[in-house]
Design a protein around this motif. Sequence first.
Motif, PDB file in Angstrom:
ATOM      1  N   THR A 160       0.838  -1.206   0.000  1.00  0.00           N
ATOM      2  CA  THR A 160       0.000   0.000   0.000  1.00  0.00           C
ATOM      3  C   THR A 160       0.866   1.247   0.000  1.00  0.00           C
ATOM      4  O   THR A 160       0.636   2.190  -0.767  1.00  0.00           O
ATOM      5  CB  THR A 160      -0.936   0.010   1.229  1.00  0.00           C
ATOM      6  OG1 THR A 160      -1.703  -1.202   1.251  1.00  0.00           O
ATOM      7  CG2 THR A 160      -1.871   1.201   1.193  1.00  0.00           C
ATOM      8  N   LEU A 161       1.877   1.246   0.862  1.00  0.00           N
ATOM      9  CA  LEU A 161       2.798   2.384   0.950  1.00  0.00           C
ATOM     10  C   LEU A 161       3.600   2.532  -0.342  1.00  0.00           C
ATOM     11  O   LEU A 161       3.814   3.656  -0.836  1.00  0.00           O
ATOM     12  CB  LEU A 161       3.723   2.188   2.146  1.00  0.00           C
ATOM     13  CG  LEU A 161       4.700   3.318   2.477  1.00  0.00           C
ATOM     14  CD1 LEU A 161       3.965   4.625   2.698  1.00  0.00           C
ATOM     15  CD2 LEU A 161       5.530   2.961   3.707  1.00  0.00           C
ATOM     16  N   LEU A 162       4.030   1.405  -0.908  1.00  0.00           N
ATOM     17  CA  LEU A 162       4.799   1.445  -2.156  1.00  0.00           C
ATOM     18  C   LEU A 162       3.967   2.033  -3.290  1.00  0.00           C
ATOM     19  O   LEU A 162       4.480   2.824  -4.105  1.00  0.00           O
ATOM     20  CB  LEU A 162       5.264   0.034  -2.520  1.00  0.00           C
ATOM     21  CG  LEU A 162       6.100  -0.099  -3.804  1.00  0.00           C
ATOM     22  CD1 LEU A 162       7.398   0.695  -3.686  1.00  0.00           C
ATOM     23  CD2 LEU A 162       6.395  -1.570  -4.104  1.00  0.00           C
ATOM     24  N   GLN A 163       2.683   1.685  -3.347  1.00  0.00           N
ATOM     25  CA  GLN A 163       1.795   2.232  -4.379  1.00  0.00           C
ATOM     26  C   GLN A 163       1.703   3.748  -4.267  1.00  0.00           C
ATOM     27  O   GLN A 163       1.733   4.466  -5.276  1.00  0.00           O
ATOM     28  CB  GLN A 163       0.400   1.604  -4.244  1.00  0.00           C
ATOM     29  CG  GLN A 163      -0.600   2.094  -5.279  1.00  0.00           C
ATOM     30  CD  GLN A 163      -1.976   1.480  -5.074  1.00  0.00           C
ATOM     31  OE1 GLN A 163      -2.115   0.424  -4.436  1.00  0.00           O
ATOM     32  NE2 GLN A 163      -3.006   2.139  -5.602  1.00  0.00           N
ATOM     33  N   SER A 167       3.291   6.631  -6.996  1.00  0.00           N
ATOM     34  CA  SER A 167       2.390   7.564  -7.675  1.00  0.00           C
ATOM     35  C   SER A 167       2.916   8.998  -7.666  1.00  0.00           C
ATOM     36  O   SER A 167       2.538   9.803  -8.522  1.00  0.00           O
ATOM     37  CB  SER A 167       0.997   7.514  -7.024  1.00  0.00           C
ATOM     38  OG  SER A 167       1.058   8.003  -5.699  1.00  0.00           O
ATOM     39  N   ILE A 168       3.769   9.349  -6.700  1.00  0.00           N
ATOM     40  CA  ILE A 168       4.265  10.737  -6.632  1.00  0.00           C
ATOM     41  C   ILE A 168       5.771  10.815  -6.893  1.00  0.00           C
ATOM     42  O   ILE A 168       6.361  11.889  -6.777  1.00  0.00           O
ATOM     43  CB  ILE A 168       3.920  11.391  -5.259  1.00  0.00           C
ATOM     44  CG1 ILE A 168       4.475  10.574  -4.090  1.00  0.00           C
ATOM     45  CG2 ILE A 168       2.428  11.556  -5.102  1.00  0.00           C
ATOM     46  CD1 ILE A 168       5.839  10.972  -3.655  1.00  0.00           C
ATOM     47  N   TYR A 169       6.381   9.682  -7.241  1.00  0.00           N
ATOM     48  CA  TYR A 169       7.840   9.660  -7.431  1.00  0.00           C
ATOM     49  C   TYR A 169       8.283  10.640  -8.522  1.00  0.00           C
ATOM     50  O   TYR A 169       9.275  11.358  -8.368  1.00  0.00           O
ATOM     51  CB  TYR A 169       8.305   8.246  -7.768  1.00  0.00           C
ATOM     52  CG  TYR A 169       9.796   8.144  -7.955  1.00  0.00           C
ATOM     53  CD1 TYR A 169      10.647   8.062  -6.858  1.00  0.00           C
ATOM     54  CD2 TYR A 169      10.359   8.164  -9.229  1.00  0.00           C
ATOM     55  CE1 TYR A 169      12.034   7.987  -7.018  1.00  0.00           C
ATOM     56  CE2 TYR A 169      11.741   8.089  -9.404  1.00  0.00           C
ATOM     57  CZ  TYR A 169      12.568   7.998  -8.304  1.00  0.00           C
ATOM     58  OH  TYR A 169      13.928   7.942  -8.470  1.00  0.00           O
ATOM     59  N   GLU A 170       7.550  10.689  -9.632  1.00  0.00           N
ATOM     60  CA  GLU A 170       7.938  11.557 -10.749  1.00  0.00           C
ATOM     61  C   GLU A 170       7.919  13.027 -10.336  1.00  0.00           C
ATOM     62  O   GLU A 170       8.830  13.793 -10.684  1.00  0.00           O
ATOM     63  CB  GLU A 170       7.002  11.335 -11.935  1.00  0.00           C
ATOM     64  CG  GLU A 170       7.400  12.096 -13.189  1.00  0.00           C
ATOM     65  CD  GLU A 170       6.493  11.810 -14.362  1.00  0.00           C
ATOM     66  OE1 GLU A 170       6.613  12.525 -15.378  1.00  0.00           O
ATOM     67  OE2 GLU A 170       5.669  10.885 -14.264  1.00  0.00           O
ATOM     68  N   LYS A 171       6.882  13.436  -9.582  1.00  0.00           N
ATOM     69  CA  LYS A 171       6.793  14.824  -9.132  1.00  0.00           C
ATOM     70  C   LYS A 171       7.946  15.157  -8.184  1.00  0.00           C
ATOM     71  O   LYS A 171       8.503  16.255  -8.231  1.00  0.00           O
ATOM     72  CB  LYS A 171       5.456  15.077  -8.446  1.00  0.00           C
ATOM     73  CG  LYS A 171       4.260  15.016  -9.382  1.00  0.00           C
ATOM     74  CD  LYS A 171       2.966  15.284  -8.639  1.00  0.00           C
ATOM     75  CE  LYS A 171       1.776  15.223  -9.587  1.00  0.00           C
ATOM     76  NZ  LYS A 171       0.489  15.445  -8.899  1.00  0.00           N
ATOM     77  N   ALA A 172       8.285  14.219  -7.305  1.00  0.00           N
ATOM     78  CA  ALA A 172       9.397  14.439  -6.371  1.00  0.00           C
ATOM     79  C   ALA A 172      10.722  14.534  -7.133  1.00  0.00           C
ATOM     80  O   ALA A 172      11.576  15.377  -6.819  1.00  0.00           O
ATOM     81  CB  ALA A 172       9.447  13.313  -5.348  1.00  0.00           C
ATOM     82  N   ASP A 173      10.886  13.678  -8.140  1.00  0.00           N
ATOM     83  CA  ASP A 173      12.119  13.663  -8.914  1.00  0.00           C
ATOM     84  C   ASP A 173      12.328  14.983  -9.666  1.00  0.00           C
ATOM     85  O   ASP A 173      13.452  15.470  -9.781  1.00  0.00           O
ATOM     86  CB  ASP A 173      12.091  12.489  -9.895  1.00  0.00           C
ATOM     87  CG  ASP A 173      13.424  12.283 -10.587  1.00  0.00           C
ATOM     88  OD1 ASP A 173      14.445  12.158  -9.894  1.00  0.00           O
ATOM     89  OD2 ASP A 173      13.448  12.274 -11.840  1.00  0.00           O
ATOM     90  N   ALA A 197      -3.974   3.853   0.088  1.00  0.00           N
ATOM     91  CA  ALA A 197      -2.930   4.340  -0.814  1.00  0.00           C
ATOM     92  C   ALA A 197      -3.263   5.736  -1.318  1.00  0.00           C
ATOM     93  O   ALA A 197      -2.380   6.589  -1.443  1.00  0.00           O
ATOM     94  CB  ALA A 197      -2.761   3.369  -1.990  1.00  0.00           C
ATOM     95  N   GLU A 198      -4.545   5.986  -1.590  1.00  0.00           N
ATOM     96  CA  GLU A 198      -4.949   7.319  -2.050  1.00  0.00           C
ATOM     97  C   GLU A 198      -4.746   8.358  -0.947  1.00  0.00           C
ATOM     98  O   GLU A 198      -4.293   9.483  -1.213  1.00  0.00           O
ATOM     99  CB  GLU A 198      -6.407   7.310  -2.498  1.00  0.00           C
ATOM    100  CG  GLU A 198      -6.886   8.651  -3.005  1.00  0.00           C
ATOM    101  CD  GLU A 198      -8.192   8.571  -3.770  1.00  0.00           C
ATOM    102  OE1 GLU A 198      -8.816   9.627  -3.961  1.00  0.00           O
ATOM    103  OE2 GLU A 198      -8.573   7.473  -4.179  1.00  0.00           O
ATOM    104  N   ALA A 199      -5.082   7.994   0.292  1.00  0.00           N
ATOM    105  CA  ALA A 199      -4.879   8.916   1.411  1.00  0.00           C
ATOM    106  C   ALA A 199      -3.394   9.231   1.583  1.00  0.00           C
ATOM    107  O   ALA A 199      -2.999  10.397   1.746  1.00  0.00           O
ATOM    108  CB  ALA A 199      -5.450   8.317   2.700  1.00  0.00           C
ATOM    109  N   LEU A 200      -2.543   8.206   1.534  1.00  0.00           N
ATOM    110  CA  LEU A 200      -1.100   8.416   1.668  1.00  0.00           C
ATOM    111  C   LEU A 200      -0.550   9.213   0.490  1.00  0.00           C
ATOM    112  O   LEU A 200       0.343  10.054   0.656  1.00  0.00           O
ATOM    113  CB  LEU A 200      -0.394   7.064   1.766  1.00  0.00           C
ATOM    114  CG  LEU A 200      -0.693   6.241   3.031  1.00  0.00           C
ATOM    115  CD1 LEU A 200      -0.079   4.848   2.912  1.00  0.00           C
ATOM    116  CD2 LEU A 200      -0.185   6.944   4.278  1.00  0.00           C
ATOM    117  N   GLU A 201      -1.088   8.964  -0.697  1.00  0.00           N
ATOM    118  CA  GLU A 201      -0.659   9.723  -1.878  1.00  0.00           C
ATOM    119  C   GLU A 201      -0.965  11.213  -1.707  1.00  0.00           C
ATOM    120  O   GLU A 201      -0.139  12.067  -2.058  1.00  0.00           O
ATOM    121  CB  GLU A 201      -1.365   9.184  -3.114  1.00  0.00           C
ATOM    122  CG  GLU A 201      -0.990   9.918  -4.395  1.00  0.00           C
ATOM    123  CD  GLU A 201      -1.772   9.428  -5.598  1.00  0.00           C
ATOM    124  OE1 GLU A 201      -1.816  10.158  -6.617  1.00  0.00           O
ATOM    125  OE2 GLU A 201      -2.354   8.326  -5.531  1.00  0.00           O
TER     126      GLU A 201
END
Length: 301
Positions: A160-163, A167-173, A197-201
Amino acid sequence: MEAVFLGIAVLCTGFALWERHRSRVMYREIDRMMDEILSAEPVTISDLKEGPLSALSYKARRLQERQNLEVSGASREKEQVKMLVSNMSHQLKTPLANVRMYGEILENQELSEEQRRHFFGKLRRQTEKIQWVLTSLLKMVRLEQDVITFEGKDADIKPTLLQAVNSIYEKADKKQIQIQVEKFPSLYLWHNPSWTAEALENLLENAVKYSPSGSTITIRVKPYEMYSELQITDQGAGIDKAEETEIFKRFYRSPKASEEEGSGIGLYLVKLILEKEKGYVTVDSQPGHGSTFSVFLQNCK
């Protein structure tokens, strides 16, 4: 014998007159109670301690109380709909205006191919924002009205955390922000993987949005006796103590965040989702020293 019949006739006449009088009194009382209900005035309880009229006046008052509750509920719903429409209009006004502006610019035949790609990119981002706002608003309303019902289950929190991170890795990069996940053992928590996963995202997206380039976002998982805590710590501007409860309210946006794009829906959705899972979210922050958002989920038995 005639005297007996005469006596009976007098009694019957007297009883009939008394019944007629009682019916008129009851009719006047019922009519008064109906007028009080229609005019929204308090229903006056009959002076009679017992009897059908007293019972009727009690039921009339109960009916009025229920009617008042329904009217009050309808007024609240009407106000909520009014507020929702107003906020939707506010959220969509700017991106719709931008879409129209970029569309008009792209109609210019003299644009170079590079300029055309540039404005197509801007147009795409605005349409994506409109889609996100509409989707988030729909989810928010359906969660509030219990139209969406989802069950949690005993599931490993790692996928769940990995998902959420993926989902936001590209924005962080793009902002050269590093996301560090501290090691933790496999942990089964009671949650719905997709919704969690949506809440964590949403929390991670906020962390990326309000963190400076080159900073670090750290994720820690801490198990306790009944709950486990998922911490998301950023190195952003932080949040004033007075706003720590306000930020989870619907459509709330901090005055300090006015320069950043946002809708004031994300954190409210996080709160709604976690409440559905019998969990909760908190924040600990110091202005100028970043923020830590903590998601608490129930441990599996």
